[in-house]
Write an enzyme that holds these catalytic residues in place. Sequence first.
Site, PDB file in Angstrom:
ATOM      1  N   THR A  12      52.753  69.816  20.725  1.00  0.00           N
ATOM      2  CA  THR A  12      51.835  69.143  19.823  1.00  0.00           C
ATOM      3  C   THR A  12      50.305  70.014  20.226  1.00  0.00           C
ATOM      4  O   THR A  12      50.009  70.757  19.055  1.00  0.00           O
ATOM      5  CB  THR A  12      51.500  67.711  19.673  1.00  0.00           C
ATOM      6  OG1 THR A  12      53.265  67.359  18.938  1.00  0.00           O
ATOM      7  CG2 THR A  12      50.494  66.763  18.730  1.00  0.00           C
ATOM      8  N   SER A  55      58.495  70.211  23.395  1.00  0.00           N
ATOM      9  CA  SER A  55      59.140  70.035  24.426  1.00  0.00           C
ATOM     10  C   SER A  55      60.694  69.250  24.954  1.00  0.00           C
ATOM     11  O   SER A  55      61.280  69.645  25.787  1.00  0.00           O
ATOM     12  CB  SER A  55      57.552  68.540  25.295  1.00  0.00           C
ATOM     13  OG  SER A  55      58.186  67.980  25.029  1.00  0.00           O
ATOM     14  N   THR A  86      54.435  66.179  24.955  1.00  0.00           N
ATOM     15  CA  THR A  86      54.237  65.042  25.158  1.00  0.00           C
ATOM     16  C   THR A  86      55.815  64.634  25.619  1.00  0.00           C
ATOM     17  O   THR A  86      56.086  63.446  26.550  1.00  0.00           O
ATOM     18  CB  THR A  86      52.961  63.698  24.605  1.00  0.00           C
ATOM     19  OG1 THR A  86      53.703  63.446  22.752  1.00  0.00           O
ATOM     20  CG2 THR A  86      52.351  64.781  24.910  1.00  0.00           C
ATOM     21  N   ASP A  87      56.592  64.606  25.145  1.00  0.00           N
ATOM     22  CA  ASP A  87      57.849  64.667  25.044  1.00  0.00           C
ATOM     23  C   ASP A  87      58.600  64.080  26.411  1.00  0.00           C
ATOM     24  O   ASP A  87      58.764  63.195  26.594  1.00  0.00           O
ATOM     25  CB  ASP A  87      59.094  64.593  23.915  1.00  0.00           C
ATOM     26  CG  ASP A  87      58.321  64.328  22.319  1.00  0.00           C
ATOM     27  OD1 ASP A  87      58.012  63.364  22.477  1.00  0.00           O
ATOM     28  OD2 ASP A  87      59.039  64.958  21.826  1.00  0.00           O
TER      29      ASP A  87
END
Length: 322
Positions: A12, A55, A86-87
């Site tokens: 992101t 990710s 971030t995942d």
Amino acid sequence: MKNILIIHTGGTISMLEDKETGEVNTADIHPLSALGSQLGHYATIDEKIVFELPSPQITPVHMLELAKKIIEFIPKYDGIVVTHGTDTLEETAYFLDVVLEIDKPVIVTGAMRSSNEIGSDALYNLISSIRVASDEDAVRQGVLVVMNDEIHAAKNVTKTSTSNVATFQSPQFGPIGLITKDSILFHRRIRTRRVQPVQTISKKVFLLKAFAGMDEQFLQSIRLAKPDGLVIEGLGQGNLPKDTIKPIQQLIEDNIPVVLVSRCYQGVVQPTYGYDGGGKQLKQLGVIFARGLSGPKARIRLLIALEKTSNYNHLKELFETL
């Protein structure tokens, strides 16, 4: 001023929101690349793109590629900042923390809102990470995650909310430091790290979450797939439904290490209960109890460890002393 390298991997923080559809997707040009003048207030900056992936598409093989790039680049810099989706950020950060045998700061950061969304945290998290990577107290702390004014140890941090900018937390332990407008404040240090450098990632390790009514079907299917290892997120202090005992015993007899963590996000697994499926019975069967790791991180650790050894006693000693 310190020399800091920013390595972009996607996510992101590298994306833009389509103002008509609201869809967030990759951009032709990295949205933060035009901000060099702002970043230059904090350090001398170089940037490199290693890969450009959301990710969920990042694998342990990508993580190893990233680690090798960091080893290649680090002699020329005082620290490195990795931008990441971030995942799976916590898994990449922990992978790097386990395999990187370096003292210089390596910071992993990301964003919950893309650069052109209202309230974006992208630039702020990047600047905060550069500041931490430039701070002397970040030396010999292992890989750190910097998000939302906090500094977290890679071993403990996890994503706790799907969309909140304060999503990254370290349950039970808390952040190891804070970022203010004019200071980087570390209030504790990482005491020990068990580093295991590797050159390849070739093993197959599955992760299974226990649930009420779980029987032998899933475990029998996993056994047929012939994995190199299995991590189970057990119940409570480390217990499983009794119908799982037979296939677990068969997996262990096949020399497939079975590592147990808890699906609870606080506390550690321990062989307390003696009933069928209880932790004491699992321990006696040869299940390895991992201290203080989440399921995804225990899987990362086992993937790395199996590149070095499949010896039960060595693996047991490793996981029980983390």
